[in-house]
Write a protein that holds these residues in place. Structure first.
Motif: not given
Length: 237
Positions: A51, A53, A55-56, A59, A93, A96
């Motif tokens: 990701m 990132d 925060s992602e 999640d 992952s 998404r």
């Protein structure tokens, strides 16, 4: 009048993986918590590698745990629990990202790398002796993380699993569903691309890359347990 006996709480953190799975299948929140505490760091790094990132990635790890725990009855033990959870995390992952961007064409990357660059192996980490050195180490780690983020996902995943997580070649191959030789090739090319990107190797900080902070760890645990409780998958709350 008989004295009520207090039921002993199992020492989940000391259990072998197979025992933890048995207790988790019974819906014991302590077992779920112990599993997450044991594997949060590894799964976060895997999700982060895809990701790019924080925060992602967090999640993704939460959702991956929830899906895995709901389907725990399907875990047959053909691989380790960590390998099984890693596959679920990778699938979550990539799912998404599928609608957001195309996967990098490895053939194009390989063509771009045909320049004969040498691989410089990463040295082992060493202990910093003063605050100034620690600041420098933090800065170097940031540069290293940025360079790793720039790697194509297939190379980045192999690099994170092999160099940061310390997985063996076979463990990495099993987690990603690829051949051992492919793992070796991708790690070679990942190292070579990093060599091209960086003027020198910042290896002293590699073992500390993408740290999994205590607050994030606890937040993931509480969120997943709350969702399991909401779906009546726990026997103790």
């Amino acid at each position: 009048m008989p004295v009520a006996r207090t039921k002993a709480v199992p020492a989940y953190s000391d259990m072998e993986e197979a025992q933890l799975v048995i207790h988790a299948r019974r819906g014991e929140s302590g077992a779920f918590g112990a599993i997450m505490q044991r594997y949060n760091q590894s799964l976060f790094r895997v999700a982060r590698a895809i990701m790019s990132d924080d925060s992602e990635a967090e999640d993704v790890v939460q959702e991956s745990y929830f899906k895995a725990f709901k389907a725990l009855a399907t875990f047959r033990g053909d691989s380790t629990l960590l390998t099984w959870l890693t596959r679920i995390t990778i699938n979550e992952s990539r799912g998404r990202l599928r609608s957001r961007r195309k996967t990098v064409d490895l053939a194009e990357v390989e063509t771009a790398q045909k320049d004969g660059s040498l691989v410089i192996p990463f040295r082992g980490a060493h202990v910093m002796e003063n605050p100034e050195a620690e600041v420098a180490r933090t800065q170097i780690r940031g540069l290293m993380e940025n360079a790793v983020d720039e790697l194509p996902e297939p190379f980045r995943l192999v690099f994170v699993l092999r160099e940061i997580q310390g997985y063996s070649v076979d463990e990495t191959a099993a987690s990603l569903g690829i051949k051992a030789e492919t793992v070796k090739t991708r790690l070679y090319r990942a190292r070579r691309q990093l060599r091209i990107q960086l003027s020198e190797v910042f290896s002293s900080s590699i073992q500390d890359a993408f740290p999994f902070l205590g607050q994030r760890c606890e937040r993931i645990n509480q969120t997943v347990l709350a969702r399991l409780s909401e779906h009546r998958l726990l026997i103790d709350g």
